[in-house]
Scaffold this motif. Structure first.
Motif, mmCIF file in Angstrom:
data_model
loop_
_atom_site.group_PDB
_atom_site.id
_atom_site.type_symbol
_atom_site.label_atom_id
_atom_site.label_comp_id
_atom_site.label_asym_id
_atom_site.label_seq_id
_atom_site.Cartn_x
_atom_site.Cartn_y
_atom_site.Cartn_z
ATOM 1 N N ALA A 5 -1.476 -8.986 26.376
ATOM 2 C CA ALA A 5 -2.745 -9.236 25.592
ATOM 3 C C ALA A 5 -3.918 -8.212 25.790
ATOM 4 O O ALA A 5 -4.938 -8.116 25.154
ATOM 5 N N ASP A 6 -4.029 -7.927 27.197
ATOM 6 C CA ASP A 6 -4.421 -7.012 27.792
ATOM 7 C C ASP A 6 -4.148 -5.809 27.556
ATOM 8 O O ASP A 6 -5.537 -5.309 26.577
ATOM 9 N N HIS A 7 -3.114 -5.449 26.774
ATOM 10 C CA HIS A 7 -2.785 -4.172 25.774
ATOM 11 C C HIS A 7 -3.455 -4.213 24.672
ATOM 12 O O HIS A 7 -4.164 -2.865 24.493
ATOM 13 N N ALA A 12 -5.506 -7.111 12.752
ATOM 14 C CA ALA A 12 -3.979 -7.592 12.723
ATOM 15 C C ALA A 12 -4.057 -7.631 14.498
ATOM 16 O O ALA A 12 -3.053 -8.574 14.605
ATOM 17 N N ILE A 13 -4.361 -6.391 15.508
ATOM 18 C CA ILE A 13 -4.870 -6.822 16.605
ATOM 19 C C ILE A 13 -5.560 -8.413 16.791
ATOM 20 O O ILE A 13 -5.199 -9.387 17.563
ATOM 21 N N LEU A 61 -0.964 -15.192 20.283
ATOM 22 C CA LEU A 61 -0.350 -15.148 21.619
ATOM 23 C C LEU A 61 -1.287 -16.497 22.221
ATOM 24 O O LEU A 61 -0.384 -17.312 22.428
ATOM 25 N N TYR A 62 -2.140 -17.266 21.335
ATOM 26 C CA TYR A 62 -2.657 -18.364 21.674
ATOM 27 C C TYR A 62 -1.754 -18.709 22.007
ATOM 28 O O TYR A 62 -1.686 -20.276 22.825
ATOM 29 N N ARG A 63 -1.587 -19.241 20.661
ATOM 30 C CA ARG A 63 -0.871 -20.763 20.037
ATOM 31 C C ARG A 63 0.429 -20.281 20.880
ATOM 32 O O ARG A 63 0.986 -20.941 20.911
#
Length: 343
Positions: free
Chosen positions: A255-257, A207-208, A215-217
């Motif tokens: 993203a860092d999370h 899922a992550i 997120l990249y999209r």
């Protein structure tokens, strides 16, 4: 070497010591081949085994409960198979004894007839011969003038043993399948928590990873992708959720999370991985043991058929023992008996 193979080896040595001069005594006669028949029978059957050695069940043995009905049934069938093999060996050795201790065809046939009568009660119960059929065969055996002709008359009894062996191997295959299924369920029960953790971690991890891809999209300008991230509920720190459309800093923090959460999952996985590997290896070992028992049962099918064909050829007067024990003839013989062969 297990106890049964040791027993067969001892019988083999005793047979050799008692019949070492068999070929010399009966060279050029039909009786010379009886000793070779017994020797090759013992040599062939000494390689048969339906049991599971303890050193081959390192993981699985912990999950087998002796009180299970499936275990008792499997052991009963394998014990029955052991008795069948011993019966074949004893019969083969008795032929040698009859040929060696009786010097005339008449006395050999008389001794052979008495032996068939001795084993009649047990044989009839196992071989499922028709009412009175065994008696008819014994009478025919007793009326022959040549020992090999008497063996030919008894061939239907030997063939019936072959059918019995095939049905017994079918039962062993079925019992093994049921026992393996029972053990499989027991393994899953005892590893239930590990299985649950593994499934949860796998679900969370992927899922992550999917969210990171979305997120990249989003970075690439696909605004609908971020909505999919929100709907997936993978962002556990709600303070990171932007009021409206995310900017680059928002995306970076999210993203860092998510990457940190992957690190946590990896650490948790590191803790349960040995148990998971143990679980997987236990199942793999069970599969190997199941396959081995099936393979051994099918090998035993072939050996019994090879043996009865050897008996038939010997009784027919084929002089060369090398022509008796022909494994290539086993499948066709099984087909003639109406039993499916699996090799």
């Amino acid at each position: 070497m297990n106890l049964r193979n040791l027993w067969l080896l001892m019988v083999f040595v005793i047979t050799l010591s008692g019949c070492v001069s068999m070929e010399g005594k009966f060279k050029g006669t039909a009786q010379a081949n009886v000793g070779a028949f017994a020797d090759q029978t013992i040599a062939m059957l000494s390689n048969s085994d339906l049991g599971v050695a303890q050193d081959n069940a390192i993981y699985v043995r912990h999950f087998i409960k002796p009180e299970w009905e499936e275990v008792k049934h499997y052991e009963m069938l394998t014990n029955e198979a052991e008795l069948m093999l011993r019966g074949i060996v004893k019969y083969s050795i008795r032929l040698v004894t009859i040929a060696e201790t009786n010097k005339t065809e008449e006395t050999r046939i008389e001794a052979y007839t008495k032996y068939l009568e001795e084993v009649q009660q047990n044989a009839e119960g196992k071989l499922q011969l028709g009412p009175g059929y065994y008696d008819e065969l014994v009478v025919k055996v007793g009326t022959e003038e040549k020992f090999l002709s008497a063996l030919q008359q008894a061939q239907p009894i030997v063939n019936a043993l072959g059918r019995y062996a095939q049905l017994l191997m079918d039962d062993i295959n079925d019992a093994t399948k049921k026992l393996a299924k029972k053990i499989d369920a027991q393994i899953d029960t005892e590893f239930a928590e590990v299985i649950a953790y593994q499934k949860a971690l796998e679900k969370e991890k992927y899922a992550i990873l999917k969210a990171l891809g979305k997120l990249y999209r989003t970075y690439e300008g696909e605004s609908a992708a971020f909505e999919e991230v929100l709907q997936s509920n993978v962002i556990r720190n709600k303070k990171l959720l932007p009021k409206g459309q995310p900017n680059e800093e928002d995306l970076h923090n999210i993203a860092d999370h998510l990457v940190k959460r992957l690190d946590v999952i990896a650490k948790i996985w590191h803790e349960i991985e040995p148990d998971w590997n143990n679980y997987r290896e236990t199942h793999r070992e069970l599969d190997r043991l199941h396959a081995k028992v099936d393979q051994d049962a099918n090998r035993m099918r072939a050996m019994v058929i090879v043996w009865l064909r050897a008996h038939q050829k010997m009784a027919a007067g084929v002089q060369n023992p090398a022509e008796w024990f022909d494994v290539e003839s086993a499948p066709s013989q099984l087909f003639q008996m109406g039993v499916k062969a699996i090799f």
